[in-house]
Scaffold this active site. Structure first.
Site, short mmCIF file in Angstrom:
data_model
loop_
_atom_site.label_atom_id
_atom_site.label_comp_id
_atom_site.label_asym_id
_atom_site.label_seq_id
_atom_site.Cartn_x
_atom_site.Cartn_y
_atom_site.Cartn_z
N HIS A 207 51.71 -46.17 49.23
CA HIS A 207 52.01 -44.91 49.33
C HIS A 207 50.45 -44.43 49.26
CE1 HIS A 207 52.21 -44.56 44.58
NE2 HIS A 207 51.30 -45.19 44.98
N SER B 236 51.34 -49.77 45.60
CA SER B 236 50.08 -49.15 45.45
C SER B 236 48.91 -49.76 45.37
CB SER B 236 50.35 -48.02 43.99
OG SER B 236 49.26 -47.27 44.08
#
Length: 199
Positions: free
Chosen positions: A123, A98
């Protein structure tokens, strides 16, 4: 990590003045070894600014083992990295997920590394929303803007298209170190045969 950012000379006979992170800081090595939040971001930004002021011509090494965290805190670190006159070499180890992935790929081009068993995960940013309908609509627009901005920056850092990054980050996308190199998230995979990592 110690709150003490003292850059004084090592204590006599010890090789360093206490905390191991203080010793590493003197070697221009900083760590992101936890979730990204405001407290960690403030410490890392302060360390980058301190090292930049101390010697704007020498590289700073940022080691990342992080599951990600706050987008705004991560963006504070990212902007400070870009503001620094120093090259920021990034090293992914363990997990760079992330916001950890975002900061890893945001290092100086040619100086972004992954250790051989690192796992990198990309993501889309996530956020909780709440409040009135009007508040939720405002938050949703801000979230969409942040998602576009991050995809644009990842595309710039990787050489992928904006559309490809948007598609690939729609769900959790996992990379081995070699796959991250192929995608453009890092430039090099460090092999054990290369020996110790230093500036």
């Amino acid at each position: 990590m110690s709150d003490n950012l003292n850059m004084t000379a090592p204590g006599a006979g010890t090789g360093y003045s206490g905390d191991i992170f203080d010793r590493l800081l003197r070697e221009r090595i900083i760590f992101l070894g936890s979730q990204v939040d405001d407290e960690i971001a403030n410490k890392l930004c302060a360390q980058i600014l301190l090292l930049s002021a101390e010697d704007p011509t020498r590289d700073i090494s940022l080691y990342i083992n992080s599951p990600g965290g706050s987008v705004t805190a991560g963006m504070a670190i990212y902007d400070t990295m870009k503001y620094s006159p120093c090259d920021i070499a990034t090293y992914g180890m363990g997990l760079a997920a992330s916001m950890g992935q975002f900061l890893l790929s945001g290092g100086t081009p040619g100086k972004r590394y992954a250790l051989p068993h690192a796992r990198i995960m990309m993501h889309q940013p996530s956020a909780g929303v709440g409040g009135t309908a009007a508040d939720i609509a405002i938050q949703a627009e801000q979230f969409a803007q942040t998602k576009r901005e991050m995809a644009k920056l990842i595309a710039e850092h990787t050489g992928q298209t904006f559309e490809q990054v948007t598609k690939d980050s729609d769900r959790d996308r996992w990379f081995t170190a070699e796959q991250a190199k192929e995608y453009g998230l890092v430039d090099h995979v460090i092999t054990l045969a290369e020996g110790p990592i230093s500036n």
